[in-house]
Structures are given as structure tokens and as C-alpha cells.
Design an enzyme around this catalytic site. Structure first.
Site, PDB file in Angstrom:
ATOM      1  N   GLU A   1       0.879  -1.167   0.000  1.00  0.00           N
ATOM      2  CA  GLU A   1       0.000   0.000   0.000  1.00  0.00           C
ATOM      3  C   GLU A   1       0.911   1.210   0.000  1.00  0.00           C
ATOM      4  O   GLU A   1       1.772   1.348   0.864  1.00  0.00           O
ATOM      5  CB  GLU A   1      -0.902  -0.045   1.234  1.00  0.00           C
ATOM      6  CG  GLU A   1      -2.030   0.949   1.193  1.00  0.00           C
ATOM      7  CD  GLU A   1      -1.630   2.235   1.876  1.00  0.00           C
ATOM      8  OE1 GLU A   1      -1.529   3.251   1.164  1.00  0.00           O
ATOM      9  OE2 GLU A   1      -1.399   2.218   3.079  1.00  0.00           O
TER      10      GLU A   1
ATOM     11  N   CYS B   1      -0.404   9.064   3.446  1.00  0.00           N
ATOM     12  CA  CYS B   1      -0.467   8.605   2.055  1.00  0.00           C
ATOM     13  C   CYS B   1      -1.804   9.002   1.443  1.00  0.00           C
ATOM     14  O   CYS B   1      -1.946   9.071   0.231  1.00  0.00           O
ATOM     15  CB  CYS B   1      -0.198   7.120   1.940  1.00  0.00           C
ATOM     16  SG  CYS B   1      -1.212   6.132   2.998  1.00  0.00           S
TER      17      CYS B   1
HETATM   18  C1  UN1 Z   1      -1.644   6.924   5.725  1.00  0.00           C
HETATM   19  O1  UN1 Z   1      -2.206   7.786   5.089  1.00  0.00           O
HETATM   20  O2  UN1 Z   1      -0.420   6.768   5.614  1.00  0.00           O
HETATM   21  O3  UN1 Z   1      -7.155   7.056   6.710  1.00  0.00           O
HETATM   22  C2  UN1 Z   1      -2.436   6.103   6.662  1.00  0.00           C
HETATM   23  C3  UN1 Z   1      -6.372   7.647   7.447  1.00  0.00           C
HETATM   24  C4  UN1 Z   1      -5.683   6.876   8.542  1.00  0.00           C
HETATM   25  C5  UN1 Z   1      -4.547   6.076   8.003  1.00  0.00           C
HETATM   26  C6  UN1 Z   1      -3.669   6.825   7.068  1.00  0.00           C
HETATM   27  N1  UN1 Z   1      -6.634   6.021   9.174  1.00  0.00           N
HETATM   28  O4  UN1 Z   1      -6.157   8.838   7.326  1.00  0.00           O
END
Ligand code: UN1
Length: 519
Positions: free
Chosen positions: A251, A285
Site C-alpha cells: 500500500e 499517504c
Molecule cells: C496513511 O495515510 O499513511 O485514513 C495512513 C487515514 C488513517 C490512516 C492513514 N486512518 O487517514
């Protein structure tokens, strides 16, 4: 800090310095101060950890789901009991503001709760057979030794995305966390030790990419779970892809967008865009670096978004009124500045430029915490922090512009105006190689439904920011953002094999598809 003081790897139920003689230091990105030092893992350390995980596998898989989950329940309670302390450590080690540090820990226990809770709700499908005398169902089996490689930006939550389901399902694990957040990883390993989990079931090797690579390349590892940059994820996927039966569930990043249509409620639009672009200083991310806005609402949205970006509170991540902490490290500051320059070269009209925010502009609003007092001397100075503020620009849309196609991982935000109908917004939204998260802001249910169905992303939101996924939903992307689901509920698909089981309850043999059973 000498090598002797450095924290160790956790292999086969023991804390060990490993075979290497190098150490590395975890630093507070807000102050540059050293927090703790760690032994740097080698290929030999990974080899030992994998041997331990392999040895522990048969006994671990032979336990019931419920028995395996008991160890995770211990950790669940510890995560809850130590919420504040751990949240502060997350904030100190990766720089995100304190409500995000706390949410990171909350997300971790949500994942553990889901995985351990499912032990009382075993998965698998009972399927009606087409023959009345047969039972058919699908059983899951663990894969074996699973390698986990996790990023720094969710240093407690993402490890549990990988570890919780993987362990409850009966796999054993070798984990290499990000080199930026070894302290959080160390505490997680202590929790596993305290839970009494059998030796070798959970192993931690601290270190850099060479240790991660040794996990990926080893034949004993059936499954690699990776969450992190697209660059590393694609290297891992191509290494593993050539080996039959072995999988890498990766991911990775995104060039995510919030689409604001002519039917948007602009209060929701501004709020969602600010959260999506600036929470975690743009280092999720799922963070958004593109805002695609209809011409009818463009000027008003721009004015309101720019007003917030000009004033957003950048500062001490431990202070409660801070919205944005620092970037994680100086390389990331350089990358952010490089992309801001690139945007200018590509024709950006810069609307907010707080990129050069100096340390002197950072208010010191925080009272020393218990965790800090115990674990480090607070320097009190933000001079060596990796500070930046928002960089916001508008640019005439051209699908080939690099600044709107490549992920920056910082508060670098492009406003892109569109005209015409919603198809145009979708075309712009889908024109990037990535496909992780996105949001539509609209009061028109037809536009919302079209976005849900046609946006090329794994995580789609309506009238919300494109961050903040819940752990019991699938989490992952399409296109360059992912090739599997090492996260959320779907991790079970990566860490189990399925057996389709069919049992005959009669003395006769009757075949499916009307196949003759005469001999
Ligand atoms: C990430 O963006 O690296 O959905 C993880 C979210 C969090 C996880 C993000 N629960 O923003």
C-alpha cells in the site's frame, strides 16, 4: 549515547544487540534532539529472526483462534492504559500534533480489537452444495512466516494493521519498522514481550532498507506486507512477483484530490480541503495535494481556503492549539522545496508561500510532559526542527504537469479550476497514475454517486476529508498506489490461504455438474 545504551532487537523472545556494530538514533523532528539510540539490524539478524519465526510456526498455528487472540487482548488493554504516554511519544518521534499522536494509538487498538474480536467470529463461508448430501465450505489457513515493513507516519497504528490480523490468523512475524520511528517500535515489542506470546512468534529487527530487503528476498517468507513509498513498494513487488506462490501486498502513496463541484456546500468544502491537505503536515499517504474546483465556486473557495492556509497554526506538536507540526526530516524539506520550485517553473501562480517558515516563528506553547522528562532532555529550542508552512498555488490544468502528478508528501497544494460538467472533474481527478483516496464535495446525489462509481481510487469520501479511514473497512489503492491490501480488514486475504472443503455425507458418490459417477 554509547552502543551499549542502545536499544535492541527482539528476536526469539530475547532482546539482542544483533551481529552488527552500527547504531542509529531516533530524532525529534520538531527540535532535532536525539531521543534514543538503536542497534542497526543486519542480514544475519534477519536470518536469525526468520529462523525463530519458522520454528515457532507449527505450535502457534496449532493453537485455537481464541487462544492466539488472548495475547492480542493483553496488548489492546496496554494500548488503552498507556494512551497518553504513547500518544506523546508518537508526537515526539514523528512530529505530528498531539491529537494525531493520540489518534494513532487509538487506531492501533481499534485494529487489535477488530482482529482479536474476530477470533469469536471465525471467517469462512458455508456454501450450499448443489448436491443435497454434500457440505461445502471455505476454511482459512495461515500462510507461515510473514514479513512486515512499516512506515514512520503512523508508527503505532500501521504496525498493528499488519501484525494484529496476521498473528491471530496463525502466522508468525518478522517486522522491520521505519528507521525514523524505532522508539515506537521498541515499545510495541515490549508489549508483545509482556503479553507472554511464545518465543519466536513475533520478532522485531530494527534498521534500514538492507534489513527490509533481507526479509523480502528470503525464501522462508511467503508473504510480505508493505506500507510506504511507491518507489520502495514497486521494488518489493517486482522482486517478489517473479516467485510463484509468494506475494507482496503493498500500500503506497497517492496524488489524492478533493473535488469541489458547483453544487458544493462551501463550508464543508473548505473544512474538508484543509483537513485533507494539512493534517499530518500533508504526510499521510491519503493526504490531498490537488483541489479540483468548479469555476462557479472557484473564487469564493480560493479566497476562503487561502485565508485559512495563511493562518494555520504551525508549531510545537505537543501544544494543543497546533494544527501542523514539522516535516519528518531534512530530506523531506528539500523535496518539498524542490517541488515548490518546480511548480513555479511549470507556471504556478503562488497564493500562499509559508515554505520558509523559520524556527523563530514557532511558538513554544508546551509544558514539559511526564514522558519527556523521563525519556529525554527537552532542548526547548525549535531551531533544528524541520519546519515548513503551507505552499498553495493555482495553475492552468495540463495533465502532463509534474507538480500535479508526482507525490510530494508535504503541504504542497494545487488549486485546479474546471468548467463544464462533472465528467470533466472526473477526467482531471483520474488523470494521475496513483489511485488511493479522494473526496467529492457536492449536494447533488448524482454527482456523488458518479464519483463513488467512477473515481479510480480505493478510498472514496463524500462531503468529508479524504483522510481518516476506519480500520474495519478495506484500506488500499489501485493503479500505482497499491497491488494488494496490507491494511484494514482485507489484510486477511494476504495472510491466509483458503481451502474449499467439500464433504460427502452419503454412502454414494454423486458428482457436481451432472458428471457421471459410474465406474
Ligand atoms: C496513511 O495515510 O499513511 O485514513 C495512513 C487515514 C488513517 C490512516 C492513514 N486512518 O487517514
Amino acid at each position: 549515547m554509547s552502543a551499549d545504551d542502545s536499544r535492541r532487537h527482539y528476536i526469539d523472545g530475547d532482546w539482542t544487540t544483533g551481529t552488527g556494530d552500527e547504531t542509529f538514533t531516533s530524532e525529534n523532528p520538531a527540535t532535532g534532539e536525539a531521543l534514543a539510540s538503536f542497534h542497526r539490524g543486519t542480514e544475519d539478524d534477519v536470518d536469525r529472526a526468520l529462523a525463530a519465526a519458522e520454528d515457532a510456526y507449527d505450535e502457534w498455528r496449532s493453537l485455537s483462534y481464541i487462544d492466539r487472540a488472548e495475547y492480542l487482548w493483553d496488548i489492546y488493554h496496554e494500548l488503552r492504559d498507556r494512551h497518553e504516554e504513547l500518544g506523546e511519544i508518537v508526537t515526539m518521534e514523528c512530529g505530528k500534533e498531539i491529537s494525531e499522536g493520540l489518534a494513532d494509538v487509538t487506531e492501533a487498538w481499534h485494529m487489535v480489537e477488530w482482529a482479536a474480536g474476530n477470533a469469536r467470529h471465525p471467517h469462512g463461508d458455508v456454501v450450499p452444495s448443489e448436491i443435497a448430501s454434500k457440505d461445502a465450505y471455505m476454511r482459512r489457513k495461515p500462510k507461515g512466516v510473514v514479513g512486515c515493513i512499516t512506515p514512520w507516519n503512523f508508527p503505532v497504528a500501521i504496525p498493528f494493521w499488519h501484525l494484529a490480523v496476521t498473528l491471530v490468523e496463525g502466522n508468525t512475524v518478522v517486522w522491520k519498522p521505519a528507521e525514523q520511528t524505532p522508539w515506537c517500535a521498541h515499545i510495541i515489542a515490549e508489549m508483545f514481550e509482556d503479553s507472554g506470546i511464545p518465543d519466536g512468534v513475533f520478532n522485531l529487527v530494527q534498521g534500514y532498507g538492507d534489513a527490509g530487503n533481507a526479509i523480502v528476498e528470503d525464501d522462508r517468507v511467503e508473504t510480505v506486507l508493505f506500507t510506504g513509498s511507491a518507489e520502495v513498494g514497486h521494488q518489493i513487488a517486482s522482486k517478489v512477483g517473479g516467485e510463484p506462490g509468494k506475494i507482496a501486498a503493498c500500500e503506497m502513496g497517492g496524488k489524492n484530490a478533493v473535488v469541489i463541484t458547483e453544487e458544493a456546500d462551501l463550508d464543508i468544502a473548505v473544512h474538508s480541503a484543509v483537513m485533507s491537505s494539512f493534517k499530518t503536515t500533508g504526510q499521510r499517504c491519503v493526504s490531498s495535494e490537488r483541489l479540483i474546483v468548479h469555476e462557479d465556486v472557484y473564487d469564493e473557495f480560493k479566497e476562503r481556503f487561502v485565508d485559512v492556509a495563511e493562518d494555520i497554526a504551525v508549531g510545537d506538536p505537543l501544544a494543543e492549539d497546533t494544527f501542523m507540526g514539522p516535516l519528518i526530516e531534512s530530506d523531506q524539506v528539500e523535496k518539498f522545496n524542490r517541488y515548490n520550485d518546480l511548480a513555479r517553473e511549470e507556471g504556478a501562480n503562488v497564493l500562499v508561500d509559508r515554505a520558509d517558515l523559520g524556527a523563530e516563528e514557532i511558538p513554544d506553547g508546551h509544558e514539559d510532559s511526564a514522558a519527556e522528562a523521563a525519556d529525554s532532555e527537552r532542548s526547548g529550542s525549535f531551531e533544528n526542527g524541520h519546519w515548513v508552512g503551507p505552499f498553495v498555488y493555482e495553475i492552468d490544468y495540463d495533465e502532463d504537469l509534474r507538480c500535479i502528478n508526482e507525490e510530494v508528501f508535504g503541504p504542497h497544494v494545487a488549486l485546479l479550476e474546471y468548467s463544464g460538467d462533472f465528467d470533466r472533474a472526473l477526467e482531471m481527478h483520474n488523470s494521475v497514475d496513483y489511485g488511493l483516496a479522494g473526496a467529492i464535495i457536492s449536494e447533488d446525489y448524482r454527482q456523488i454517486n458518479q464519483f463513488r462509481d467512477e473515481a479510480e481510487i480505493g478510498l472514496a469520501y463524500g462531503n468529508l476529508p479524504c483522510i481518516g479511514a476506519e480500520v474495519h473497512l478495506p484500506f488500499g489503492g489501485v493503479k500505482k498506489s497499491g497491488n494488494g491490501l496490507p491494511s484494514g480488514r482485507e489484510v486477511i486475504e494476504a495472510v491466509t490461504e483458503r481451502t474449499a472443503w467439500t464433504l460427502n455425507n452419503s454412502k454414494d458418490i454423486e458428482m457436481a455438474q451432472g458428471l457421471s459417477a459410474d465406474i
